[in-house]
Write an enzyme that holds these catalytic residues in place. Structure first.
Site, short mmCIF file in Angstrom:
data_model
loop_
_atom_site.label_atom_id
_atom_site.label_comp_id
_atom_site.label_asym_id
_atom_site.label_seq_id
_atom_site.Cartn_x
_atom_site.Cartn_y
_atom_site.Cartn_z
N GLY A 12 24.36 -22.17 -2.38
CA GLY A 12 24.81 -21.38 -1.24
C GLY A 12 26.04 -20.55 -1.55
N ARG A 16 31.59 -18.76 4.94
CA ARG A 16 32.65 -19.19 5.85
C ARG A 16 33.96 -19.50 5.13
NH1 ARG A 16 29.74 -23.73 9.40
NH2 ARG A 16 28.28 -23.73 7.65
N GLN A 73 17.96 -20.84 -7.68
CA GLN A 73 17.39 -20.42 -6.40
C GLN A 73 17.82 -18.97 -6.17
OE1 GLN A 73 18.97 -22.25 -2.87
NE2 GLN A 73 17.06 -22.02 -1.72
N THR A 79 17.37 -25.64 2.34
CA THR A 79 17.54 -26.78 1.43
C THR A 79 16.23 -27.25 0.82
OG1 THR A 79 17.48 -28.21 3.39
CG2 THR A 79 19.65 -27.61 2.53
N ASN A 228 32.66 -26.61 4.46
CA ASN A 228 32.09 -25.29 4.70
C ASN A 228 33.13 -24.21 4.97
OD1 ASN A 228 29.24 -25.90 4.53
ND2 ASN A 228 29.51 -27.07 6.42
N ARG A 333 56.45 -27.55 -22.40
CA ARG A 333 55.27 -26.69 -22.42
C ARG A 333 54.19 -27.23 -23.36
NH1 ARG A 333 57.78 -20.94 -23.56
NH2 ARG A 333 55.55 -20.42 -23.74
N TYR A 366 66.69 -24.24 -25.99
CA TYR A 366 65.29 -23.86 -26.14
C TYR A 366 64.81 -24.30 -27.52
CZ TYR A 366 61.07 -21.20 -27.00
OH TYR A 366 59.78 -20.86 -27.32
#
Length: 452
Positions: A12, A16, A73, A79, A228, A333, A366
């Site tokens: 699907g 929505r 599909q 369904t 949904n 990191r 660093y």
């Protein structure tokens, strides 16, 4: 036990959701909904799992890879029509097929197993997973006969006013005798409001043929929630978060404020670890025992050793040893490996580097693209200068070296064992072991300069 198969409906569009992202790929607790469903199915060791794809098929296949087989599909005609697309893979096979929706991320392997067990115990041709809902709007209703057996399922849009008052709902998850399923699908019509081929019509076809149709009612309606729209997505997120946090608290993990702590379903946490509010643990993170995590820390796809403390820091794709202290406000990191008893302090960034046991970078440093030995000290403001604007280069610092404040190590460069780099130096050449390296301008004082 008969052979078991699964069909996952994921074709699907999900209009929505009002999103460019395909519906079943919207994440719940950091993982796409359809991946949650596939993970639960794979945990049960089914012989075949077929995912029905349509809209966004390529993206779904990229996410799931070769964990499942696929059927497409092309037109979304309901369904029943979706399940028919799996006929080329499953037709003619003896066994039980579970049909699930790709937008039900909370459904557990335990509930699927109980549904299967009930199906086999009842000797049914079909078994429906049902639940009681206080607000059944939008759900298909379970229609039972006078003996309490399932007679049919009616979709909400096709239900009468009396049928809409029923509170036992169809969750959209089923078990079928595989051969009976595909035989019955050929008789499903589309004479309904939507003009679609409904999978629940198979239930009525089997019932009218005198076959046993059973129903297993789960005690957890929340587990069956179908997503949904964004409102349901937020509800699923909350339910998943609560369930995950409760699991780890029962395993001996202290979560100070569960409502403000987010833990991936793929994470592992050892007992006696304490997690403070605002912490986000993502991906396949593994945290050892007796750790202190947070507040407001983010850890993703990393391993954390025992008795390590991480405060207000970010760690991604890295390996942290035992009895390490990180933070506050440190950034580890990807591709970093930190040994045992290491100290990474405030406003320190480490990237794609290894640090040996007991090394320290306590503040404002660093460390990038570096191989750092054991017992190395980085003073405040030390930097490995790894990038020339085009390429990255490696810095090597051997055991016991001392890097002074505001020192710049211009890679590629090696600082030898127990060497000292003076504060304020910019190092462009290798430093021999046990040497003192000073690379800064000589101080000159101009007496009386302000009076001129």
């Amino acid at each position: 036990m008969s052979s078991r198969f699964a069909v996952i409906l994921a074709a699907g569009q999900g209009t929505r959701m009002k999103s460019k992202l395909y519906k079943v790929l919207h994440p719940v607790n950091g993982k796409p909904m359809v991946q949650h469903v596939v993970d639960q199915v794979l945990a049960l060791g089914f012989e075949e799992t077929v995912t029905i794809v349509g809209h966004g098929a390529e993206v779904v296949q990229t996410q799931l890879g070769d964990q499942v087989k696929y059927a497409t599909q092309l037109e979304q005609l309901g369904t029943g029509h979706a399940v028919m697309q799996a006929e080329g893979i499953l037709a003619g096979k003896q066994g039980v097929t579970v049909v699930l929706c790709g937008d039900t991320p909370l459904l557990t392997a335990d509930t699927i197993e109980k549904l299967l067990a009930h199906h086999e115990q009842e000797g049914a041709k079909a078994t429906i997973l049902t639940a009681e809902s206080q607000d059944p709007t939008g759900y298909g209703r379970i229609i039972r006969n006078n003996e309490g057996l399932v007679e049919r399922i009616v979709e909400h849009k096709d239900a009468t006013a009396e049928e809409k008052r029923l509170t036992e709902i169809n969750t959209g998850t089923y078990c079928f005798d595989n051969e009976a399923l595909f035989a019955s699908l050929k008789n499903v019509g589309n004479d309904n409001v939507q003009g679609e081929y409904y999978l629940p019509d198979v239930i009525e076809i089997l019932q009218q043929s005198g076959e046993v149709v059973a129903a297993y009612q789960t005690t957890s309606f929340n587990e069956t929630l179908g997503v949904n729209d964004r409102v349901a997505l937020a509800q699923a997120e909350q339910f998943m978060k609560q369930r995950t946090n409760e699991h780890w608290m029962r395993q001996g993990v202290s979560i100070i404020d569960p409502s403000n702590t987010y833990i991936s379903t793929d994470a592992e946490i050892g007992p006696d670890t304490v997690i403070y509010p605002g912490t986000i643990i993502q991906g396949k993170t593994k945290i050892g025992t007796e750790c202190f995590i947070g507040p407001h820390s983010e850890i993703k796809d990393s391993s954390i050793g025992n008795e390590t403390s991480i405060r207000q820091s970010v760690i991604h794709d890295s390996e942290i040893g035992c009895e390490v202290t990180i933070g506050p406000f440190a950034h580890i990191r990807p591709k970093t490996k930190i040994g045992n008893e290491v100290r990474i302090g405030n406003f320190v960034e480490v990237k794609k580097s290894t640090l040996g046991d007991r090394s320290k970078a306590s503040h404002l440093s660093y460390i990038g693209d570096a191989e750092v030995g054991a017992d190395v000290n980085f003073s405040c403001g030390a930097v490995t200068v790894n990038y020339d604007g085009k390429n990255k280069f490696l810095t090597k610092i051997e055991d016991g070296a001392f890097i002074g404040c505001n020192a710049n190590l211009i890679a590629p460069v090696t600082v030898g064992k127990k060497a000292l780099v003076a504060a304020g130096s910019t190092i462009t050449e290798d430093v021999p072991g046990e040497a003192l390296s000073i690379a800064r301008a000589r101080q000159t004082n101009k007496e009386g300069y302000q009076k001129k």
